[in-house]
Design an enzyme around this catalytic site. Structure first.
Site, PDB file in Angstrom:
ATOM      1  N   ARG A  40     -41.643  26.171 -35.519  1.00  0.00           N
ATOM      2  CA  ARG A  40     -42.629  26.358 -36.592  1.00  0.00           C
ATOM      3  C   ARG A  40     -44.058  26.095 -36.116  1.00  0.00           C
ATOM      4  O   ARG A  40     -44.874  25.534 -36.850  1.00  0.00           O
ATOM      5  CB  ARG A  40     -42.326  25.459 -37.794  1.00  0.00           C
ATOM      6  N   ARG A  44     -47.826  26.263 -41.708  1.00  0.00           N
ATOM      7  CA  ARG A  44     -48.848  25.818 -42.652  1.00  0.00           C
ATOM      8  C   ARG A  44     -49.692  24.633 -42.214  1.00  0.00           C
ATOM      9  O   ARG A  44     -50.702  24.330 -42.834  1.00  0.00           O
ATOM     10  CB  ARG A  44     -48.187  25.473 -43.991  1.00  0.00           C
ATOM     11  N   ARG A  53     -52.730  32.924 -45.476  1.00  0.00           N
ATOM     12  CA  ARG A  53     -51.774  32.886 -46.590  1.00  0.00           C
ATOM     13  C   ARG A  53     -52.455  32.962 -47.943  1.00  0.00           C
ATOM     14  O   ARG A  53     -51.839  33.341 -48.925  1.00  0.00           O
ATOM     15  CB  ARG A  53     -50.902  31.628 -46.491  1.00  0.00           C
ATOM     16  N   ASP A  89     -39.270  35.299 -40.388  1.00  0.00           N
ATOM     17  CA  ASP A  89     -38.418  34.286 -40.990  1.00  0.00           C
ATOM     18  C   ASP A  89     -36.982  34.734 -40.718  1.00  0.00           C
ATOM     19  O   ASP A  89     -36.758  35.878 -40.299  1.00  0.00           O
ATOM     20  CB  ASP A  89     -38.691  34.175 -42.500  1.00  0.00           C
ATOM     21  N   TYR A 167     -27.648  31.219 -47.722  1.00  0.00           N
ATOM     22  CA  TYR A 167     -28.733  31.705 -48.589  1.00  0.00           C
ATOM     23  C   TYR A 167     -28.244  32.821 -49.501  1.00  0.00           C
ATOM     24  O   TYR A 167     -28.603  32.888 -50.684  1.00  0.00           O
ATOM     25  CB  TYR A 167     -29.925  32.183 -47.754  1.00  0.00           C
TER      26      TYR A 167
HETATM   27  O1  CP3 Z   1     -43.658  29.516 -35.891  1.00  0.00           O
HETATM   28  C1  CP3 Z   1     -42.429  29.745 -36.034  1.00  0.00           C
HETATM   29  O2  CP3 Z   1     -41.572  28.889 -35.790  1.00  0.00           O
HETATM   30  C2  CP3 Z   1     -41.996  31.136 -36.435  1.00  0.00           C
HETATM   31  C3  CP3 Z   1     -41.803  31.346 -37.818  1.00  0.00           C
HETATM   32  C4  CP3 Z   1     -40.568  30.924 -38.602  1.00  0.00           C
HETATM   33  C5  CP3 Z   1     -40.609  30.869 -40.015  1.00  0.00           C
HETATM   34  N1  CP3 Z   1     -39.346  30.608 -40.457  1.00  0.00           N
HETATM   35  C6  CP3 Z   1     -41.797  31.130 -40.849  1.00  0.00           C
HETATM   36  C7  CP3 Z   1     -41.871  30.498 -42.184  1.00  0.00           C
HETATM   37  C8  CP3 Z   1     -39.271  30.615 -38.202  1.00  0.00           C
HETATM   38  C9  CP3 Z   1     -38.687  30.503 -36.808  1.00  0.00           C
HETATM   39  C10 CP3 Z   1     -38.502  30.416 -39.392  1.00  0.00           C
HETATM   40  C11 CP3 Z   1     -37.058  30.144 -39.398  1.00  0.00           C
HETATM   41  C12 CP3 Z   1     -36.410  29.686 -40.625  1.00  0.00           C
HETATM   42  N2  CP3 Z   1     -36.678  30.039 -41.910  1.00  0.00           N
HETATM   43  C13 CP3 Z   1     -35.266  28.849 -40.646  1.00  0.00           C
HETATM   44  C14 CP3 Z   1     -34.564  28.309 -39.422  1.00  0.00           C
HETATM   45  C15 CP3 Z   1     -35.288  27.149 -38.820  1.00  0.00           C
HETATM   46  C16 CP3 Z   1     -35.225  25.917 -39.663  1.00  0.00           C
HETATM   47  O3  CP3 Z   1     -36.302  25.512 -40.125  1.00  0.00           O
HETATM   48  O4  CP3 Z   1     -34.134  25.365 -39.829  1.00  0.00           O
HETATM   49  C17 CP3 Z   1     -34.907  28.651 -41.983  1.00  0.00           C
HETATM   50  C18 CP3 Z   1     -33.760  27.802 -42.493  1.00  0.00           C
HETATM   51  C19 CP3 Z   1     -35.792  29.420 -42.778  1.00  0.00           C
HETATM   52  C20 CP3 Z   1     -35.768  29.594 -44.261  1.00  0.00           C
HETATM   53  C21 CP3 Z   1     -37.044  29.190 -44.881  1.00  0.00           C
HETATM   54  N3  CP3 Z   1     -38.235  29.884 -44.763  1.00  0.00           N
HETATM   55  C22 CP3 Z   1     -37.259  28.089 -45.729  1.00  0.00           C
HETATM   56  C23 CP3 Z   1     -36.213  27.066 -46.115  1.00  0.00           C
HETATM   57  C24 CP3 Z   1     -38.601  28.140 -46.121  1.00  0.00           C
HETATM   58  C25 CP3 Z   1     -39.267  27.248 -47.139  1.00  0.00           C
HETATM   59  C26 CP3 Z   1     -39.460  25.896 -46.623  1.00  0.00           C
HETATM   60  C27 CP3 Z   1     -40.741  25.818 -45.867  1.00  0.00           C
HETATM   61  O5  CP3 Z   1     -40.746  25.372 -44.712  1.00  0.00           O
HETATM   62  O6  CP3 Z   1     -41.725  26.217 -46.494  1.00  0.00           O
HETATM   63  C28 CP3 Z   1     -39.208  29.229 -45.463  1.00  0.00           C
HETATM   64  C29 CP3 Z   1     -40.613  29.654 -45.553  1.00  0.00           C
HETATM   65  C30 CP3 Z   1     -41.362  29.832 -44.261  1.00  0.00           C
HETATM   66  N4  CP3 Z   1     -40.921  30.501 -43.159  1.00  0.00           N
HETATM   67  C31 CP3 Z   1     -42.687  29.384 -43.993  1.00  0.00           C
HETATM   68  C32 CP3 Z   1     -43.005  29.794 -42.690  1.00  0.00           C
HETATM   69  C33 CP3 Z   1     -44.299  29.585 -41.952  1.00  0.00           C
HETATM   70  C34 CP3 Z   1     -43.596  28.637 -44.959  1.00  0.00           C
HETATM   71  C35 CP3 Z   1     -43.869  29.489 -46.114  1.00  0.00           C
HETATM   72  C36 CP3 Z   1     -45.287  29.832 -46.382  1.00  0.00           C
HETATM   73  O7  CP3 Z   1     -46.081  30.216 -45.503  1.00  0.00           O
HETATM   74  O8  CP3 Z   1     -45.560  29.757 -47.565  1.00  0.00           O
END
Ligand code: CP3
Length: 360
Positions: A40, A44, A53, A89, A167
């Site tokens: 990540r 954010r 965003r 994602d 999911y």
């Molecule tokens: O920089 C990176 O790592 C690349 C981007 C990336 C995102 N999601 C962007 C994202 C990666 C590799 C993921 C993987 C992801 N997404 C996983 C596997 C890794 C882990 O964390 O276990 C999972 C389970 C998800 C599902 C997911 N996406 C959730 C549960 C959420 C909400 C929780 C949160 O962290 O906000 C997201 C949203 C998400 N995916 C965001 C980002 C940058 C934040 C949302 C936003 O910008 O509003």
């Protein structure tokens, strides 16, 4: 279904010894210093990301190649990490299968039509990634062209079948995965069809990312370890993960197997495949590494919460990970899970600098 057999032999470039320290460490080759990138790393906690965003929805960022490429490059430019992970994602592949995905503000992902019957499973489509995920594939092409001259490799990624199934069935992130486990136990044949479809879609997607220019691939199994005990993991998940890793190994590039929360069956989870094992922070790095064998490269495993502590404490925790890795080849420094939004950017910058300096 797309032909995924195009890459029967690895592309010529991957047969030579890689020069980037990340790709070298993924092969267990000697490196001049420990490579570092962060789960990540483009999220954010970065003000530049938050600014984007404000103007764009998450799924808009993901599906617009120029924007996704711009976000992917932020941590490379701002922090000097040794690899870029394409900004996307794990959930967008579900959309092409027929699930309605949204990211409600502050609420995480939501599926509006979750799977609740065997018929829902049978109606899921299995479309080729080239048709449904072109935005991400194009973003990879852009980032690869940008980073090739700078010697920084691009990582593609996808979710593992169980994590995506959770999911699809729960309709969002779950605390206890009750619906998923109930479905798995009451409808074992439909469960198998669901995970088979997900495996096909994910393998195709990962191979498409490789063709688009990714130089390593990471599979995220975020929730199987939290939801399931060992016996259920071996019975209901492991065969599909093994199939996924076997299919993806045809890309001829390092594949990282990141399975969160599997300390009680780490050997079995790592045994499903992948060249590199991504370790979460639950076990000391050396203990986890010895369990899977020191000849297998590892990535990890700083607790992301350490980045919320003052620098003096944070530095102790970084040094602990590095000391436990010792001078063994095959260590990629990373976190044990993703950076959280409230992480101070300055701590992230100092972490990257410190790993570079301490291991040079
Ligand atoms: O920089 C990176 O790592 C690349 C981007 C990336 C995102 N999601 C962007 C994202 C990666 C590799 C993921 C993987 C992801 N997404 C996983 C596997 C890794 C882990 O964390 O276990 C999972 C389970 C998800 C599902 C997911 N996406 C959730 C549960 C959420 C909400 C929780 C949160 O962290 O906000 C997201 C949203 C998400 N995916 C965001 C980002 C940058 C934040 C949302 C936003 O910008 O509003």
């Amino acid at each position: 279904m797309a032909e995924t057999t195009e890459l029967t032999s690895p592309p010529a470039a991957s047969q030579a010894e890689p020069t980037s320290i990340f790709l070298r460490a993924c092969r267990g080759l000697p490196v001049e210093r420990t490579p570092v990138w962060l789960l990540r790393q483009a999220g954010r906690y970065l003000p530049e990301y938050r600014a984007l965003r404000e103007r764009h929805q998450l799924l808009e960022l993901v599906s617009t190649p120029e924007l996704a490429a711009q976000v992917t490059l932020l941590p490379v430019d701002l922090l000097g990490v040794d690899a870029a992970i394409v900004f996307s994602d794990i959930l967008p592949p579900l959309v092409g299968m027929g699930l309605e995905l949204e990211f409600a503000p502050g609420d995480g992902p939501r599926i509006r039509n979750p799977i609740s019957s065997t018929r829902n499973v049978d109606l899921l489509a299995v479309p080729p990634a080239e048709e449904t995920l072109q935005g991400t594939l194009e973003a990879i092409r852009i980032v690869r062209a940008e980073l090739e001259p700078r010697g920084v490799p691009v990582i593609g990624f996808a979710g593992a079948p169980f994590t995506l199934a959770s999911y699809a069935i729960e309709g969002g992130t779950s605390r206890d995965f009750t619906r998923t486990r109930a479905f798995m136990l009451s409808e074992p044949a439909a469960w198998k069809r669901l995970l088979t479809k997900l495996t096909t879609v994910q393998a195709d997607y990962l191979l498409a990312q490789a063709r688009a220019g990714a130089q390593a691939l990471q599979v995220f199994d975020s929730w199987a370890g939290r939801a399931l005990g060992r016996e259920d993991y071996l019975r209901y998940v492991a065969p599909h993960n093994r199939e996924l890793y076997a299919a993806v190994s045809r890309a001829g590039m390092p594949v990282v197997n990141f399975s969160l929360g599997v300390s009680s069956y780490l050997e079995e989870a790592a045994g499903c495949g992948g060249d590199v094992v991504g370790l979460d922070w639950h076990l000391p790095l050396d203990e986890a590494w010895s369990r899977i064998g020191f000849e297998r490269p590892v990535q990890g495993n700083l607790d992301p919460a350490a980045l919320l502590a003052p620098w003096r404490q944070l530095r102790v925790r970084i040094d602990d990970v590095l000391d436990r890795a010792g001078s063994r080849p095959g260590h990629v420094f990373n976190l044990g899970h993703g950076l959280v939004p409230q992480t101070p950017v300055d701590n992230v910058r100092r972490l990257v600098e410190h790993v570079r300096e301490r291991t040079s």
